[in-house]
Design a protein around this motif. Sequence first.
Motif, mmCIF file in Angstrom:
data_model
loop_
_atom_site.group_PDB
_atom_site.id
_atom_site.type_symbol
_atom_site.label_atom_id
_atom_site.label_comp_id
_atom_site.label_asym_id
_atom_site.label_seq_id
_atom_site.Cartn_x
_atom_site.Cartn_y
_atom_site.Cartn_z
ATOM 1 N N LEU A 46 -9.401 -0.735 -10.230
ATOM 2 C CA LEU A 46 -8.166 -0.106 -10.723
ATOM 3 C C LEU A 46 -8.202 0.064 -12.233
ATOM 4 N N HIS A 47 -8.791 -0.901 -12.918
ATOM 5 C CA HIS A 47 -8.900 -0.787 -14.377
ATOM 6 C C HIS A 47 -9.713 0.446 -14.758
ATOM 7 N N LEU A 48 -10.807 0.695 -14.066
ATOM 8 C CA LEU A 48 -11.647 1.854 -14.378
ATOM 9 C C LEU A 48 -10.959 3.163 -13.971
ATOM 10 N N ILE A 49 -10.215 3.144 -12.867
ATOM 11 C CA ILE A 49 -9.441 4.334 -12.487
ATOM 12 C C ILE A 49 -8.438 4.668 -13.575
ATOM 13 N N ALA A 50 -7.769 3.627 -14.092
ATOM 14 C CA ALA A 50 -6.786 3.836 -15.155
ATOM 15 C C ALA A 50 -7.436 4.397 -16.415
ATOM 16 N N GLY B 24 -19.332 3.969 -1.335
ATOM 17 C CA GLY B 24 -18.609 3.544 -0.143
ATOM 18 C C GLY B 24 -17.841 2.252 -0.361
ATOM 19 N N THR B 25 -18.448 1.343 -1.110
ATOM 20 C CA THR B 25 -17.770 0.076 -1.405
ATOM 21 C C THR B 25 -16.528 0.315 -2.244
ATOM 22 N N VAL B 26 -16.639 1.182 -3.246
ATOM 23 C CA VAL B 26 -15.484 1.503 -4.089
ATOM 24 C C VAL B 26 -14.362 2.086 -3.241
ATOM 25 N N LYS B 27 -14.712 3.002 -2.338
ATOM 26 C CA LYS B 27 -13.697 3.620 -1.482
ATOM 27 C C LYS B 27 -13.077 2.586 -0.547
ATOM 28 N N ASN B 28 -13.897 1.681 -0.014
ATOM 29 C CA ASN B 28 -13.371 0.649 0.878
ATOM 30 C C ASN B 28 -12.444 -0.321 0.146
ATOM 31 N N VAL B 29 -12.783 -0.661 -1.096
ATOM 32 C CA VAL B 29 -11.935 -1.535 -1.906
ATOM 33 C C VAL B 29 -10.565 -0.890 -2.107
ATOM 34 N N LEU B 30 -10.587 0.391 -2.442
ATOM 35 C CA LEU B 30 -9.324 1.105 -2.658
ATOM 36 C C LEU B 30 -8.532 1.234 -1.367
ATOM 37 N N TYR B 31 -9.223 1.561 -0.277
ATOM 38 C CA TYR B 31 -8.535 1.725 1.006
ATOM 39 C C TYR B 31 -7.869 0.410 1.431
ATOM 40 N N GLY B 32 -8.609 -0.699 1.291
ATOM 41 C CA GLY B 32 -8.054 -1.990 1.676
ATOM 42 C C GLY B 32 -6.827 -2.354 0.868
ATOM 43 N N LEU B 33 -6.890 -2.105 -0.430
ATOM 44 C CA LEU B 33 -5.752 -2.397 -1.306
ATOM 45 C C LEU B 33 -4.549 -1.545 -0.951
ATOM 46 N N MET B 34 -4.774 -0.244 -0.808
ATOM 47 C CA MET B 34 -3.664 0.674 -0.546
ATOM 48 C C MET B 34 -3.036 0.431 0.817
ATOM 49 N N ALA B 35 -3.861 0.082 1.809
ATOM 50 C CA ALA B 35 -3.327 -0.213 3.136
ATOM 51 C C ALA B 35 -2.498 -1.494 3.113
ATOM 52 N N ARG B 36 -2.991 -2.520 2.417
ATOM 53 C CA ARG B 36 -2.299 -3.812 2.361
ATOM 54 C C ARG B 36 -0.965 -3.706 1.645
ATOM 55 N N LEU B 37 -0.926 -2.944 0.564
ATOM 56 C CA LEU B 37 0.287 -2.821 -0.241
ATOM 57 C C LEU B 37 1.121 -1.586 0.116
ATOM 58 N N ARG B 38 0.646 -0.824 1.102
ATOM 59 C CA ARG B 38 1.358 0.378 1.568
ATOM 60 C C ARG B 38 1.556 1.388 0.441
ATOM 61 N N LEU B 39 0.477 1.653 -0.244
ATOM 62 C CA LEU B 39 0.487 2.638 -1.328
ATOM 63 C C LEU B 39 -0.172 3.923 -0.834
ATOM 64 N N ASN B 40 0.271 5.040 -1.385
ATOM 65 C CA ASN B 40 -0.171 6.332 -0.860
ATOM 66 C C ASN B 40 -1.224 7.031 -1.704
ATOM 67 N N ARG C 34 -4.041 6.762 -5.456
ATOM 68 C CA ARG C 34 -4.637 5.959 -6.514
ATOM 69 C C ARG C 34 -3.655 5.767 -7.661
ATOM 70 N N ALA C 35 -2.881 6.784 -7.938
ATOM 71 C CA ALA C 35 -1.900 6.689 -9.025
ATOM 72 C C ALA C 35 -0.880 5.591 -8.742
ATOM 73 N N GLN C 36 -0.430 5.499 -7.492
ATOM 74 C CA GLN C 36 0.505 4.442 -7.124
ATOM 75 C C GLN C 36 -0.145 3.073 -7.253
ATOM 76 N N ALA C 37 -1.414 2.979 -6.858
ATOM 77 C CA ALA C 37 -2.136 1.709 -6.948
ATOM 78 C C ALA C 37 -2.266 1.258 -8.395
ATOM 79 N N VAL C 38 -2.587 2.190 -9.282
ATOM 80 C CA VAL C 38 -2.701 1.866 -10.707
ATOM 81 C C VAL C 38 -1.345 1.447 -11.261
ATOM 82 N N ALA C 39 -0.293 2.170 -10.882
ATOM 83 C CA ALA C 39 1.057 1.842 -11.360
ATOM 84 C C ALA C 39 1.454 0.450 -10.898
#
Length: 227
Positions: A175-179, A196-212, A214-219
């Motif tokens: 998330l720091h690098l996305i920001a 693939g690992t980067v995408k899986n990390v993001l997918y897992g985070l967004m699914a767990r926190l119900r974010l839609n 990358r911008a929401q994840a960074v916020a």
Amino acid sequence: MSSFAPDLGTVERGNVVDIVKVLVCAADEITSAGVEVMLDASELVHVVSDGGGARPDVVVVVVDGVVGSSTFALLRRLQGDGSTLASRAVMVADTFRSEDMLMAVECGVAALLSRSEMKEGALVSAVLAVSRGAALMSGRLQGILLDQIDRLRLQVLAPAGLTLSGIETRERDVLHLIAEGYQTEEIAKQLTYSEGTVKNVLYGLMARLRLNSRAQAVAYAMRAGVI
């Protein structure tokens, strides 16, 4: 209704004043009745009954003796019961073990008073303060709580790759690098991950926190103080 100072914890919306609904839990009926009388003396507080259908804003728990597992079980029930859910509590107890600080906070306790402090004005002030998000604890107990949180971070969370925010350390790094404006391929190179690992990390985070997005994840990470 008589006038009152806004710093007492009331919330005005137009001409409507929010009254703080309080549920009292005590070991005996006499103590419970006495506490209810104290609270009912204030026009800013309304006492509700357990299971009466009204959802309390604050729970006042008066403990006779040492705070133990039964008290925490009660608080968890009130947190988990959809009909009487109250996320914050005022605890009144003369004997409180410092090692239970983290458990108390986990169960929603935001204020700790001794029985000698359980006077009409002090109790009402504590309830109103807690209802607006404040916490009332002695400096000593605050220090103990911070020490316990630090031990939790170092001994439990960090070895598991977690932070206090619930975000994993590798999620934080991505998330720091996305920001910073990096794309997936660039992030993978920076962290020596596969794309693939980067995408899986993001997918897992967004699914767990119900974010839609990358911008929401960074916020979310920024609000949590992670990045």
